[in-house]
Motif scaffolding. Sequence first.
Motif, PDB file in Angstrom:
ATOM      1  N   THR A 161       0.754  -1.020  -0.073  1.00 24.66           N
ATOM      2  CA  THR A 161       0.109  -0.180   0.251  1.00 24.66           C
ATOM      3  C   THR A 161       0.940   1.611   0.230  1.00 24.66           C
ATOM      4  O   THR A 161       0.377   2.275  -0.324  1.00 24.66           O
ATOM      5  CB  THR A 161      -0.556   0.215   0.967  1.00 24.66           C
ATOM      6  N   GLU A 162       1.854   1.434   0.088  1.00 29.07           N
ATOM      7  CA  GLU A 162       2.659   2.271   0.493  1.00 29.07           C
ATOM      8  C   GLU A 162       4.047   2.322  -1.001  1.00 29.07           C
ATOM      9  O   GLU A 162       4.332   3.641  -0.990  1.00 29.07           O
ATOM     10  CB  GLU A 162       3.992   2.211   1.669  1.00 29.07           C
ATOM     11  N   SER A 172     -10.180   3.548   6.829  1.00 27.38           N
ATOM     12  CA  SER A 172     -11.135   2.147   6.961  1.00 27.38           C
ATOM     13  C   SER A 172     -11.834   1.708   7.753  1.00 27.38           C
ATOM     14  O   SER A 172     -13.525   1.528   8.052  1.00 27.38           O
ATOM     15  CB  SER A 172      -9.780   1.258   7.610  1.00 27.38           C
ATOM     16  N   ALA A 209      -5.894  -1.212   5.941  1.00 30.08           N
ATOM     17  CA  ALA A 209      -5.086  -0.997   4.687  1.00 30.08           C
ATOM     18  C   ALA A 209      -4.201  -2.083   4.503  1.00 30.08           C
ATOM     19  O   ALA A 209      -3.271  -2.553   3.645  1.00 30.08           O
ATOM     20  CB  ALA A 209      -6.290  -0.029   3.479  1.00 30.08           C
ATOM     21  N   GLY A 210      -3.131  -0.914   5.280  1.00 26.63           N
ATOM     22  CA  GLY A 210      -1.833  -1.371   5.248  1.00 26.63           C
ATOM     23  C   GLY A 210      -1.337  -2.745   6.529  1.00 26.63           C
ATOM     24  O   GLY A 210      -0.066  -3.072   6.696  1.00 26.63           O
ATOM     25  N   SER A 215      -6.936  -6.996   5.230  1.00 26.40           N
ATOM     26  CA  SER A 215      -5.794  -6.053   4.885  1.00 26.40           C
ATOM     27  C   SER A 215      -6.055  -6.202   3.265  1.00 26.40           C
ATOM     28  O   SER A 215      -6.152  -6.825   2.738  1.00 26.40           O
ATOM     29  CB  SER A 215      -4.781  -5.535   5.534  1.00 26.40           C
ATOM     30  N   CYS A 216      -5.216  -4.902   2.612  1.00 26.81           N
ATOM     31  CA  CYS A 216      -4.610  -5.116   1.584  1.00 26.81           C
ATOM     32  C   CYS A 216      -3.505  -5.174   1.011  1.00 26.81           C
ATOM     33  O   CYS A 216      -2.473  -4.877   0.483  1.00 26.81           O
ATOM     34  CB  CYS A 216      -5.266  -3.566   0.649  1.00 26.81           C
ATOM     35  N   GLU A 230      -0.838   2.656  -5.425  1.00 33.31           N
ATOM     36  CA  GLU A 230      -2.181   3.704  -5.556  1.00 33.31           C
ATOM     37  C   GLU A 230      -1.566   4.717  -6.072  1.00 33.31           C
ATOM     38  O   GLU A 230      -0.523   4.898  -6.491  1.00 33.31           O
ATOM     39  CB  GLU A 230      -2.588   3.586  -3.968  1.00 33.31           C
ATOM     40  N   THR A 271      -4.310   5.147   0.874  1.00 31.12           N
ATOM     41  CA  THR A 271      -5.804   4.080   0.739  1.00 31.12           C
ATOM     42  C   THR A 271      -7.213   4.330   0.001  1.00 31.12           C
ATOM     43  O   THR A 271      -7.858   3.850   0.455  1.00 31.12           O
ATOM     44  CB  THR A 271      -4.666   3.490   1.771  1.00 31.12           C
ATOM     45  N   ALA A 294      -7.662   0.635  -2.538  1.00 29.42           N
ATOM     46  CA  ALA A 294      -8.017  -0.270  -1.288  1.00 29.42           C
ATOM     47  C   ALA A 294      -9.032   0.398  -0.452  1.00 29.42           C
ATOM     48  O   ALA A 294      -9.709  -0.775  -0.268  1.00 29.42           O
ATOM     49  CB  ALA A 294      -6.721   0.166  -0.100  1.00 29.42           C
TER      50      ALA A 294
END
Length: 301
Positions: free
Chosen positions: A12-13, A77, A144-145, A169-170, A191, A197, A201
């Motif tokens: 996610t980052e 989230s 998400a993370g 979570s993603c 992303e 996110t 996400a």
Amino acid sequence: MDKLQSRGHLLTEQINPHSQNLDSLSTLEIVDLFNQEDTKTIEAIANARMTLAKTIDVIAAAFEQGGRLFYIGAGTSGRLGVLDAAECPPTFCTPPELVQGILAGGAAALIKSSEALEDRPEDGARAIAEHQITDLDVVIGITAGGTTPFVHGALQAAKAKGAKTVAISCVSSEQVAIDADIDIRLLVGAEILAGSTRLKAGTVTKMALNIISTGAMVRYGKVYGNRMIDVAVTNDKLNDRALRIISDLTELNRTEAQDLLEKSQKKVKLALLMHWTGLDAEAGEALLNQNKGNLRSLINQ
């Protein structure tokens, strides 16, 4: 995770190679890029189909035993969890206690960012205690993370209470381990705007929650065919929807459907049962209660 430790390795980052020149794209190119990237949410849902189905069954079983569903998260989230919970009473005529959203920072965080509050696992544990979560309940932690301490603290506390736990979570389990009974991984990739996110996400999380809550309500008998027969008739639009459901399923005209709806105290499910069985409202309500509100099983008997 130590606050000095980099999270740059998390999916996610990471930097999306397709949007490296985002600020140089034309407006139409930006729209097209979003459209292309959002197709990955469909694939992510497909890849998580087994864990999503398992989650639905666990929640439906909890409802049958008098349990509740809780979403818990921070930031986007958490807000998505609150949104899904808020939509259940008008859609399925459920009490607000049945599905609840817990957001780090509480109601104020719905409209004003308070992401710093996600860093305290003890707050997540405290939320579990405050909501008196028991072994009958299901708790879905959304992060998400995958690293949100607030969510990890909540899931740990919920497990200690004997509740069924689910993580959404993603990021992959290889990147972040989450201690939960069911582990849903929605891998949509980096992303377009690195680290944001609320984009893919957030979209895939909303899709998953749509499936989970609707699927659980279907299994719980809140749906007949594909009709929301437990819709709360609270305004003109919903009254119209109720009349269309009754008319479509019974072939009554709108005047007859309105009369039946009034006799059932504006309960569509009860109106249908009354029409198909000839029972009055009191007897029909008693029969539904005996059958845990499941119209399909009554009609198929």
